[in-house]
Every structure is written in C-alpha cells, then in structure tokens.
Design a protein around this motif. Structure first.
Motif, PDB file in Angstrom:
ATOM      1  N   SER A   1       0.824  -1.206   0.000  1.00 31.73           N
ATOM      2  CA  SER A   1       0.000   0.000   0.000  1.00 31.73           C
ATOM      3  C   SER A   1       0.862   1.262   0.000  1.00 31.73           C
ATOM      4  CB  SER A   1      -0.918  -0.005   1.215  1.00 31.73           C
ATOM      5  OG  SER A   1      -1.643   1.200   1.289  1.00 31.73           O
ATOM      6  N   LYS A   2       1.880   1.273   0.841  1.00 30.46           N
ATOM      7  CA  LYS A   2       2.766   2.447   0.916  1.00 30.46           C
ATOM      8  C   LYS A   2       3.556   2.643  -0.369  1.00 30.46           C
ATOM      9  CE  LYS A   2       3.090   2.353   5.918  1.00 30.46           C
ATOM     10  NZ  LYS A   2       3.914   2.088   7.083  1.00 30.46           N
ATOM     11  N   ILE A   3       3.955   1.565  -1.010  1.00 26.21           N
ATOM     12  CA  ILE A   3       4.670   1.665  -2.287  1.00 26.21           C
ATOM     13  C   ILE A   3       3.754   2.267  -3.339  1.00 26.21           C
ATOM     14  CG2 ILE A   3       5.601   0.297  -4.208  1.00 26.21           C
ATOM     15  CD1 ILE A   3       6.819  -1.567  -2.037  1.00 26.21           C
ATOM     16  N   GLU A   4       2.522   1.785  -3.399  1.00 23.50           N
ATOM     17  CA  GLU A   4       1.588   2.265  -4.419  1.00 23.50           C
ATOM     18  C   GLU A   4       1.286   3.746  -4.294  1.00 23.50           C
ATOM     19  OE1 GLU A   4      -1.948  -0.091  -4.768  1.00 23.50           O
ATOM     20  OE2 GLU A   4      -0.846  -1.841  -5.502  1.00 23.50           O
ATOM     21  N   VAL A   5       1.223   4.272  -3.087  1.00 25.69           N
ATOM     22  CA  VAL A   5       0.931   5.703  -2.916  1.00 25.69           C
ATOM     23  C   VAL A   5       2.189   6.563  -2.850  1.00 25.69           C
ATOM     24  CG1 VAL A   5      -1.307   5.299  -1.836  1.00 25.69           C
ATOM     25  CG2 VAL A   5       0.721   5.601  -0.397  1.00 25.69           C
ATOM     26  N   GLY A   6       3.343   5.932  -2.935  1.00 23.18           N
ATOM     27  CA  GLY A   6       4.590   6.688  -2.967  1.00 23.18           C
ATOM     28  C   GLY A   6       5.186   7.011  -1.614  1.00 23.18           C
ATOM     29  N   ASP A   7       4.660   6.405  -0.545  1.00 22.64           N
ATOM     30  CA  ASP A   7       5.214   6.658   0.787  1.00 22.64           C
ATOM     31  C   ASP A   7       6.458   5.822   1.072  1.00 22.64           C
ATOM     32  OD1 ASP A   7       3.288   8.517   1.344  1.00 22.64           O
ATOM     33  OD2 ASP A   7       2.048   7.181   2.567  1.00 22.64           O
ATOM     34  N   ARG A   8       6.660   4.758   0.326  1.00 20.57           N
ATOM     35  CA  ARG A   8       7.847   3.904   0.478  1.00 20.57           C
ATOM     36  C   ARG A   8       8.459   3.672  -0.890  1.00 20.57           C
ATOM     37  NH1 ARG A   8       8.101   0.520   5.120  1.00 20.57           N
ATOM     38  NH2 ARG A   8      10.137  -0.079   4.325  1.00 20.57           N
ATOM     39  N   THR A   9       9.754   3.529  -0.912  1.00 19.10           N
ATOM     40  CA  THR A   9      10.474   3.263  -2.148  1.00 19.10           C
ATOM     41  C   THR A   9      10.320   1.799  -2.538  1.00 19.10           C
ATOM     42  OG1 THR A   9      12.076   4.958  -1.576  1.00 19.10           O
ATOM     43  CG2 THR A   9      12.752   3.356  -3.232  1.00 19.10           C
ATOM     44  N   LEU A  10      10.161   1.576  -3.832  1.00 20.74           N
ATOM     45  CA  LEU A  10      10.111   0.219  -4.347  1.00 20.74           C
ATOM     46  C   LEU A  10      11.549  -0.280  -4.465  1.00 20.74           C
ATOM     47  CD1 LEU A  10       8.527  -2.163  -5.544  1.00 20.74           C
ATOM     48  CD2 LEU A  10       8.640  -1.002  -7.755  1.00 20.74           C
ATOM     49  N   THR A  11      11.930  -1.179  -3.581  1.00 18.31           N
ATOM     50  CA  THR A  11      13.295  -1.706  -3.580  1.00 18.31           C
ATOM     51  C   THR A  11      13.441  -2.767  -4.670  1.00 18.31           C
ATOM     52  OG1 THR A  11      12.784  -3.478  -2.019  1.00 18.31           O
ATOM     53  CG2 THR A  11      13.505  -1.345  -1.071  1.00 18.31           C
ATOM     54  N   PRO A  12      14.667  -3.051  -5.095  1.00 17.37           N
ATOM     55  CA  PRO A  12      14.866  -4.097  -6.103  1.00 17.37           C
ATOM     56  C   PRO A  12      14.311  -5.456  -5.667  1.00 17.37           C
ATOM     57  CG  PRO A  12      16.835  -2.751  -5.938  1.00 17.37           C
ATOM     58  CD  PRO A  12      15.916  -2.320  -4.822  1.00 17.37           C
ATOM     59  N   ALA A  13      14.458  -5.808  -4.390  1.00 12.98           N
ATOM     60  CA  ALA A  13      13.960  -7.103  -3.917  1.00 12.98           C
ATOM     61  C   ALA A  13      12.441  -7.188  -4.020  1.00 12.98           C
ATOM     62  CB  ALA A  13      14.413  -7.349  -2.479  1.00 12.98           C
ATOM     63  N   VAL A  14      11.744  -6.135  -3.621  1.00 12.39           N
ATOM     64  CA  VAL A  14      10.284  -6.137  -3.696  1.00 12.39           C
ATOM     65  C   VAL A  14       9.841  -6.068  -5.159  1.00 12.39           C
ATOM     66  CG1 VAL A  14       8.172  -4.892  -3.065  1.00 12.39           C
ATOM     67  CG2 VAL A  14      10.017  -5.166  -1.382  1.00 12.39           C
ATOM     68  N   ALA A  15      10.544  -5.287  -5.976  1.00 15.25           N
ATOM     69  CA  ALA A  15      10.215  -5.217  -7.400  1.00 15.25           C
ATOM     70  C   ALA A  15      10.348  -6.592  -8.047  1.00 15.25           C
ATOM     71  CB  ALA A  15      11.107  -4.200  -8.112  1.00 15.25           C
ATOM     72  N   ALA A  16      11.383  -7.328  -7.687  1.00 20.83           N
ATOM     73  CA  ALA A  16      11.577  -8.679  -8.238  1.00 20.83           C
ATOM     74  C   ALA A  16      10.453  -9.608  -7.792  1.00 20.83           C
ATOM     75  CB  ALA A  16      12.934  -9.235  -7.808  1.00 20.83           C
ATOM     76  N   ALA A  17      10.052  -9.516  -6.535  1.00 25.07           N
ATOM     77  CA  ALA A  17       8.962 -10.354  -6.029  1.00 25.07           C
ATOM     78  C   ALA A  17       7.652 -10.017  -6.736  1.00 25.07           C
ATOM     79  CB  ALA A  17       8.812 -10.171  -4.516  1.00 25.07           C
ATOM     80  N   LEU A  18       7.399  -8.739  -6.960  1.00 23.45           N
ATOM     81  CA  LEU A  18       6.188  -8.337  -7.668  1.00 23.45           C
ATOM     82  C   LEU A  18       6.234  -8.769  -9.132  1.00 23.45           C
ATOM     83  CD1 LEU A  18       5.722  -4.816  -6.071  1.00 23.45           C
ATOM     84  CD2 LEU A  18       4.135  -6.746  -5.872  1.00 23.45           C
ATOM     85  N   ALA A  19       7.410  -8.677  -9.745  1.00 23.42           N
ATOM     86  CA  ALA A  19       7.555  -9.108 -11.145  1.00 23.42           C
ATOM     87  C   ALA A  19       7.198 -10.591 -11.276  1.00 23.42           C
ATOM     88  CB  ALA A  19       8.972  -8.837 -11.647  1.00 23.42           C
ATOM     89  N   ARG A  20       7.701 -11.396 -10.343  1.00 21.83           N
ATOM     90  CA  ARG A  20       7.371 -12.828 -10.366  1.00 21.83           C
ATOM     91  C   ARG A  20       5.865 -13.034 -10.193  1.00 21.83           C
ATOM     92  NH1 ARG A  20      12.118 -13.042  -7.560  1.00 21.83           N
ATOM     93  NH2 ARG A  20      11.095 -13.101  -5.535  1.00 21.83           N
ATOM     94  N   ALA A  21       5.276 -12.319  -9.254  1.00 17.09           N
ATOM     95  CA  ALA A  21       3.841 -12.473  -8.985  1.00 17.09           C
ATOM     96  C   ALA A  21       3.007 -12.057 -10.203  1.00 17.09           C
ATOM     97  CB  ALA A  21       3.446 -11.635  -7.770  1.00 17.09           C
ATOM     98  N   PHE A  22       3.383 -10.960 -10.848  1.00 17.98           N
ATOM     99  CA  PHE A  22       2.640 -10.470 -12.004  1.00 17.98           C
ATOM    100  C   PHE A  22       2.970 -11.221 -13.290  1.00 17.98           C
ATOM    101  CE2 PHE A  22       2.593  -6.084  -9.817  1.00 17.98           C
ATOM    102  CZ  PHE A  22       1.325  -6.278  -9.292  1.00 17.98           C
TER     103      PHE A  22
END
Length: 161
Positions: free
Chosen positions: A38-59
């Motif tokens: 939620s915080k990433i989507e609204v810009g309150d937290r930075t999208l880190t490479p690790a989370v970006a990779a996890a989201l890429a796999r999920a999507f």
C-alpha cells in the motif's frame, strides 16, 4: 520505439488493477506485507529491487515493467506531442472560448479515468482539457480557475501521454 516511466508505485497499482487483484491478493502472491504494498503504491515507500523482483514474479512480467519502463507507441508519441502543444499554445489567437460547463465535465471525466487507472481514456482527454484549463485560468485569473488548472496538471503528471 522510445520508453517513458511511470512512478514505480503508481505502475505497481496499474499492474495490480489490470489483473483485477486486491492489495491483499497481490501481497500474498509476492510474499510482501499489505502495508508495504500500500505504501509503495501511494509513494510513501520506495520500491526496492527485492520487492520489485517479487512483484515481477507475482505479475509474470519483467522488472522493467514493474519499475514503470514501458514502450511508447507511435500513437502515444503523437499524444505526447499533443499534450506538449497544449502546454504551449493556450493563448494563440483565434482560439475558441472556453465553455466552463464543458471544461468541468471534462475534468470530472479525467477524475473518473484517473481513479479507474484508465490511462488510455485519460491520455485522449488531457491535451484539450489542459489547453482549456490553462486558457481559462489566464482569462479568469481567479483562485478557482487556477485550482482547476492545478488539478489538470496533477492528472498530467501521474501518467505518460
């Protein structure tokens, strides 16, 4: 073909909503917390490479796609040119007068497109709306007219055209 970038968090929201996924479902598939997503989507937290990779796999997409690096088609290039022209030419002579009710309806439509993350609809509407709102703000020179223009710019700044 060139590329343009959405803010990574906004792009994550677009990817999630395109699939019809809730934040809870997405967070579970990516093994991240709902709060973090939620915080990433609204810009309150930075999208880190690790989370970006996890989201890429999920999507089921690439890291570039999660980070918002998307191809820009020739049609989108034309829309971008139109949007840039709207920023520049609001005060050209022989311009039709701005009809406030029509501009208000277009602003409401832009809000609906933005809320629904309908980037295609928003891209089609923004150049004329930006031109009208800018012309109206300069002609009326009222706080309300300038706030309307600020709202249009807010719509423009969130998505590529």
């Amino acid at each position: 073909m060139s590329t343009t970038e959405l803010a990574p968090g906004a792009n994550v929201a677009v990817l999630r909503k395109e699939r019809g996924w809730s934040q809870i479902h997405t967070a579970r598939k990516a093994a991240v917390s709902v709060s973090l997503l939620s915080k990433i989507e609204v810009g309150d937290r930075t999208l880190t490479p690790a989370v970006a990779a996890a989201l890429a796999r999920a999507f089921g997409v690439t890291m570039d796609e999660v980070l918002g690096r998307v191809p820009v088609t020739q049609e989108d290039q034309a829309r971008l040119s139109s949007l840039r022209a709207a920023i520049r030419d609001y005060d050209l002579p022989d311009r039709r007068p701005v009809e406030e009710p029509r501009m208000g309806a277009a602003l409401e439509a832009a809000g609906r497109y933005r809320d629904a993350v309908d980037v295609v609809g928003l891209k089609k509407l923004l150049p004329s709306l930006l031109r009208d709102a800018t012309a109206h703000a300069h002609a009326a020179n009222t706080a309300e007219a300038w706030m309307t223009l600020a709202e249009v710019y807010s719509s423009v700044s969130r998505y590529p055209s």
